[in-house]
Design an enzyme around this catalytic site. Structure first.
Site, PDB file in Angstrom:
ATOM      1  N   GLU A 122      -1.412   5.516   0.766  1.00 47.27           N
ATOM      2  CA  GLU A 122      -1.457   6.217   1.733  1.00 47.27           C
ATOM      3  C   GLU A 122       0.036   6.774   1.693  1.00 47.27           C
ATOM      4  O   GLU A 122       1.163   6.411   1.389  1.00 47.27           O
ATOM      5  CB  GLU A 122      -0.435   5.057   3.672  1.00 47.27           C
ATOM      6  CG  GLU A 122      -1.871   4.183   3.408  1.00 47.27           C
ATOM      7  CD  GLU A 122      -1.463   3.516   5.139  1.00 47.27           C
ATOM      8  OE1 GLU A 122      -0.336   3.997   5.408  1.00 47.27           O
ATOM      9  OE2 GLU A 122      -1.607   2.479   5.059  1.00 47.27           O
ATOM     10  N   GLU A 150      -0.866  -4.032   4.634  1.00 48.58           N
ATOM     11  CA  GLU A 150       0.990  -3.731   4.861  1.00 48.58           C
ATOM     12  C   GLU A 150       1.726  -4.884   5.394  1.00 48.58           C
ATOM     13  O   GLU A 150       2.138  -5.444   6.995  1.00 48.58           O
ATOM     14  CB  GLU A 150       1.306  -2.520   5.400  1.00 48.58           C
ATOM     15  CG  GLU A 150       1.129  -0.966   5.404  1.00 48.58           C
ATOM     16  CD  GLU A 150       1.931   0.038   6.365  1.00 48.58           C
ATOM     17  OE1 GLU A 150       1.835  -0.520   7.182  1.00 48.58           O
ATOM     18  OE2 GLU A 150       1.865   1.571   5.252  1.00 48.58           O
TER      19      GLU A 150
END
Lengths: 648, 648, 648
Positions: free
Chosen positions: C319, C146
């Site tokens: 995710e 991320e």
């Protein structure tokens, strides 16, 4: 406590010309004042230059006050270290969470962890205690002033960092143990030495909750340590005088139970109007309460704190609001009669002394808009009339000794910190939850004790545990062994002592095992029905498995209350009406009687006396269930009205 | 002032190719522009390298503009010191309240207290003044630009600290005197040397209000000093040219009266739409006003500032919003006609010049979304049409000389700072209060002067003192000696010059002595009734003793207005409707006539001319009470409509 | 992509005892999981001390997982550099916008520009790639984690400053060129050397937008560079394995198109409930959506991001939220069925893999309240049931290959930054605008591609450009050459590549030239009427000159839509209803069919399959226009219902 309660006042002789002291002292006595607190901000006058003491003025003030018949609460002046001390050790100043040094120029400008300041605190404490420890006018002590006020519990300075590392090393012994207990593997946060550990501020995203939690515990211990150092000296030099500290309202940053272990008197400073404003700004806002009670206060807030602190020692109100204050967002004038009602309410809750802050309004500096009993020009202010009235009334009424209540409400500071560190919703507020439970007992006519985890639970008939996050087997078994009926609330028993989720989440014997949490804004409550009552779970709702019996159901098919062989469990945070109904059933099934009180009427039982207070705008009538002789007031109460009923 | 008013424009020759300058200048003149302000941000072009000046381009620009018939306002370029200067003395950069150095990269990046920068400011001022001081095209000057803009009045840097200590030493002479005046005994805040004193930021809780107040006074003096240094040089090298500075709207951080003592022209920058947004975000929000007037502005805000600044010198509007701006939260397009109406309104309030900001919209850097009279591509923008219209209209109408009004409204910057430092409620906003009083006079048809405490009060018939916190005997006696009727408002006379509560709180002769204050949120006003009118006291309500006659009463049994032998007193902050009624009575009893105006219609009298403006969405009709010949417009006014009536 | 989609999971063997790994792996496989992502936070376990690697545990975990039939996504662990690395080079820590160093103690604690850390990132990447590059179980890679999370794209540190100066020098070659491009003459901001340039934080007022814009571009390039360094090494040591990075939702700080150039898979992390909360807190709040969809998510948000990221590479959801999360303001439980619906929706939008985060809920550290597929005690959580269901369903249904859509929506990160840097109203939010346009196509039944400026525009029938601020001739001509119908929205083509207003503001061929902007709060929309539909322009409205045909008109006399010889232009930001109508007309005139969908029903076409999702509380019926065979579900859909229709 069966002696008559007494009134006191906070006084600053150093603020006034010496020639006013005698008339001030006499005037206090005439106004029914028997205690006077002095010297907590007077360091710069006691020791104007390093090691050069000026006792003359304070000796004289003590003499004058004592000779006028007043008992003195002497204070250590450590809340306001003088400027020359900062020059000597600039690093005693605390550092804020953003890394900025907090400057001299107001008060409380020190780090609890600074060894140098600790020594200075002990030095000045010893100086004052040696001077006045055996003075017959000095009848009690106060350490420092309002520990933690202005966000001073924690300092993010180098002293704090060093002491934190030491504290961790003592607690965990090895860095491997700490890594494991904190779960530092999670984000490669593992340390190879205690010297690696920082304070948990300014991290990129939130630090490990276990890291935060350890720092909170450490910070709390620092306060305890600081206070304890002073108390030891006072006890040595002033034997047989009780020592107090003045705590604050809705303040939870350190463990007051631990600090109180070293104290005799657990005093607090009661500012109903200021606290109403502040409480509403930090917890979920209740405009109705805020607006309807803006000039009289929350009907439960004062009582809650009286009950909380009397669970830690002899109760005093060291500072009582006597008129408008200056430090809230808005500062209304108290309703006529409010000062009298607040004072009596404290006595109802076993306070020994209620001391007004302050004798005369200061004409300068930070609090010049804060009312005193007297105006700046020495004319009497609104509070003095009401104080005088109380001083006469307390001579007429003999108060029975205090007694253990039948209901206990379990309070825990560490549990509170856990909910703050790991909120899961920004609206979960521990004290708000406690107050909701407290209110639900009170609006059913109940009186109660607020107790800590180390209390003796025996003899209670009902024990309420609103939220004890890390409730463990040892404590829980002491509670259940009491034989009392038990009701536990949301977030109870869901963490270990080290802020982990325990292997077994099931609260043995309460009939529920939480598996997930609905953490919602107030606008999105979960509709539930319980025994015919439709209501809501607000803010917090738990889903899980029921292993016992279950009552009520939500639209999520989850129970409202579950019951196992040891007690009951509330699977969320009910709205006011629903919680009151559930609490009523709990009280009844514990063999207690209940009386449903009007919205703003409250009652507190002390021995055979019942004290009624009306915080509401409407006149209310005390319910017929209550009978006896009115020692004060009558059945009908206007706002700020008070009645004392001797039950027959 | 009886000369014809003129239009001006702000122009940046350095932003445009030289070959556009001639046509720009001619185009300005054709559009009716007579003044052009230049060079206030041009330091890096005037002196590209230390001590290497490039005058060529500016000489040429001055020549071209002047030869086109334009009079030049030359500026000192000190609002934008060039990068090389920061390299020379990095500590000239200001430090913000949190202790962070404020970087180069925008503008106003200097501390007023930095001796090195003061020297540089004088050096560059002298360079420009020597060059153009006697240039016949240069007819006026401006110092720097918008003093204090972007929170630059105060710097929390070392220079500021050192100068503050010096300033304190000059003022108080001895540290004992300072300790006493500030009441530093209060929290052991006593200093033993001026070197002990810090700037009042980053303290644990609020610093002593006297400390804050001293720092405000000091900061204001630093601005005055900085400006004065430049003015002296300009006066020396450019005799007979008036010197101006361009102030801002709702900006109160320094004492504009003091700074204006050194100036000839008190100019300001009028951005009605941006200021409406900003004002609403800092004072209590008025959604109705914000939404109804979002594209035309507050009907009183511009007039208020015209009246405020013309009380300090000859009035100019140095920057007039000509279209949408770029710096407010929201940036609407002004309503058609608004630019013309604003311009005329300034003339109605005695402005000599209205100068639009800016000639042509910049295609780059920070203000590229800020409209000019011309678009980037040199096509005319909406403002230019309206400016042209005004330039023709002013040739048709002869304006009478300005005259002293019959009503004075007393304004004081120090009083404002006091209410900011010691708010007692977060909703007390000095300028909001001033505007409420201002509006109440205007909606009764009144024209007025806004005056400072050093004004000549004689000849006024009515003197309004909305809130002069530290009004002292000397000033008050000068006011009362005028013989005018007097109305004072809340918080008047309740502090000394050193921010203490005075020994005698009674305002001699106004019939009231305040004893406590109800400082409330807007949702909790106090209901009152005055001469049959039901209304409210909002935000601020005072309780105390009436020593004169009293009119009206609140539910708190306190009066609305009291009157003594010297004047009247308003015991709180009345709602709009009630204040208008009270003001009407004051005006009538002072022998003035009143006309009740529709909500958004305003009138300003200048000599025998009446200027009407309609800020409201609805068409309105000028009341019948007003008669005469319409020089412009007619009796019925649409929104943004303007009428000039020559009274008969 | 025509292979069957697969499920995955994120797993942390280092968090669990080794004796659980085998059963975990087997359990995953039984639950239909085929991919497992590991090691992205495991640096401190891979290299516990500098240069001392411990591969044993990871080798074993890879073996166990692989042998259980799982394909492994191996990660570089650079998101969590270990503590010892910070000890080695403390200046690798980023500095926040206020100048504070960001401490170790969570994750992402590094500056992208730090050369030392770049080397370390390459060293650890090479170590992992060498070890597992040719491991047959390792089938894909993820770099870091991320990028930019927790505001880490930009660091305001010395490394960043130095690299920024270098970057500027490369870009502009000479300081004169930079001064000119930025318009630094504006406020004397001219530099004489690249060494003069600071980072654009902490300036007195806003820095030059060109300065900000350059810093954004620089910061984005730093991310690309950092990622690229890792990808090169992975490609070298692990040939033929695709490399991915997991992007986030509504995250726009770096140019994802540029970073994706080096990647094979453009993955993202889909947290519908957390993102709904966060999106509403940063863009204009939509209480209706927030409350009605609080436990299911925004009906367009997930689809939008699927379409956005699949425009950059092969799409994975790395995710997927499987239950309540812990990081939003409020964290509700997903509605039953939501996890299944989200997963299918990803497949509908061409995702190859949907990977749940995480396998088992962690009992410690920062995310202990974040659900996994399994509870801490290894019992299955709500998500696992739904995942299992999907794993079965995907075996039953053959998905057709993905295809190019007929509608393209143009997205540009630089354009977004421009609107953020130069807002003109605080309510203009680029992603909010994109979502409004996206929704208007979808509620007309359309499927679409989101494309960047470098896309191949041919074959599209309709190209929508919601707002491409610095659209230039080159790009625009490629768009128009496609022959598609074109609709451009507000703020398109109004700046140059260097953040200046272009000389010619006219969008050649769209029929409109903007001259000024009405930038308004939501409460003040501009009323307009378009083809009989009354509506509003919200937030943003443009006035200007129409050079083509015009449709609709506002109360400001300006058109709603203009059309020139190349396409159409929307002169503002229409309300939902109006935008839907305008879009319908655009679609119809481009030769596309439209179906008006109920408020919360959406459809996505993939080959001959239509995927329907119902995000609304009400049951809805799929419109009659859609016919065929239901492979999953039926015509009537309850909330969180899903249907797959094979069209006939």
């Amino acid at each position: 406590m069966s002696a008559s309660p007494e009134l006191g006042v906070c006084y600053y002789p150093e603020h006034w010309p010496e020639d006013m002291w005698i008339s001030d002292a006499q005037s206090m006595y005439k106004n029914g004042i028997r205690w006077v607190r002095i010297a907590e901000f007077a360091w710069s006058r006691i020791e104007p230059e390093p090691k050069k003491f000026d006792w003359k003025w304070l000796d004289k003030a003590v003499d004058i006050l004592g000779n006028a018949g007043l008992k003195i609460v002497m204070c250590t002046p450590t809340a306001t270290p003088p400027r020359w001390l900062i020059n000597q050790m600039p690093d005693m100043l605390a550092v804020d969470q953003n890394g900025q040094k907090r400057k001299f120029g107001s008060r409380k400008h020190y780090s609890f962890s600074h060894k140098g300041y600790q020594k200075e605190s002990q030095r000045i404490t010893q100086a004052v205690a040696e001077r006045y420890g055996n003075n017959s006018f000095v009848q009690a002590w106060q350490t420092d002033n309002e520990f933690g006020c202005h966000e001073t519990t924690y300092s993010w300075c180098q002293s704090s960092l060093q002491e934190f590392r030491n504290w961790l090393e003592v607690k965990y012994q090895s860095i491997e143990k700490l890594n494991e207990e904190w779960g530092n593997v999670f984000w490669s946060m593992e340390y190879s030495s205690f010297e690696d550990i920082d304070l948990p501020n300014l991290t990129v995203t939130e630090a490990n909750p276990a890291h935060h939690f350890a720092f909170r515990r450490f910070g709390s211990d620092q306060v305890k340590n600081f206070n304890s150092q002073q108390v030891k000296i006072i006890n040595q030099f002033s034997p047989n005088r009780p020592v107090s500290h003045n705590y604050m309202g809705h303040f939870v940053e350190f463990d007051h139970y631990k600090v109180s272990e070293d104290l005799d008197i657990a005093a607090w400073d009661s500012y109903p109007l200021g606290y109403l404003q502040n409480m509403q700004s930090i917890a979920r806002e209740d405009k109705k309460l805020l607006f309807e009670c803006y000039n009289i206060g929350d009907p439960d807030f004062q009582a809650y704190h009286h009950d909380l602190y009397r669970g830690m020692g002899r109760l005093w109100v060291m500072e009582q609001q006597p008129g408008p204050v200056n430090w809230a967002r808005y500062n209304p004038i108290p309703l006529p009669g409010a000062v009298r009602m607040w004072t009596w309410e404290a006595f109802a809750h076993d306070a020994e002394v209620v001391s007004y802050f302050r004798w005369r309004q200061a004409p300068y500096a930070q609090e010049q808009m804060h009312a005193g009993l007297m105006h700046c020009d020495n004319s009497p202010a609104m509070g003095s009339k009401e104080a005088l009235q109380v001083s006469k009334e307390i001579q007429e009424i003999e108060l029975p000794p205090t007694q253990k209540a039948e209901i206990a409400l379990l309070h825990d500071y560490e549990a509170c910190w856990m909910t703050e560190i790991d909120g899961q919703t920004q609206d979960f507020h521990y004290t708000r939850l406690m107050l909701d439970f407290y209110k639900s007992i009170r609006t059913n006519g109940g009186s109660l004790d607020i107790v800590g985890k180390n209390t003796d639970f025996t003899e209670y008939k009902l024990i309420i545990i609103p939220s004890f996050v890390h409730l463990d087997e040892e404590i829980f078994s002491r509670i259940t062994l009491s034989g009392a009926k038990i009701l536990a609330g949301p977030r109870t028993g869901v963490k270990t002592n080290e802020f982990q989720i325990p292997h077994n989440l099931s609260l043995e014997g309460l009939g529920f095992k939480v598996t997930r949490v609905d953490a919602l804004p107030q606008e999105l409550p979960i509709e539930v029905e319980w025994k015919g009552i439709k209501g809501h779970m607000n803010v917090w709702r738990e889903q899980g498995q029921c292993s016992g019996t279950s009552d009520g159901k939500g639209i999520d098919d989850m129970p409202v209350v579950t019951t196992g062989n040891k007690g009951s469990y509330l699977c969320g945070w009910p709205d006011e009406n629903l919680l009151k109904a559930i609490m009523k059933e709990q009280m009844l099934s514990a063999g207690l009687t209940t009386v449903s009180l009007p919205e703003y009427l409250r009652v507190r039982q002390r021995g055979n006396l019942l004290f009624f207070t009306n915080y509401g705008k409407q006149k209310v009538s005390i319910p017929k269930e209550y009978n006896g002789e009115f020692l004060l007031g009558q059945r009908e109460l206007a706002q700020s009205g008070l009645a004392i009923l001797k039950s027959t």
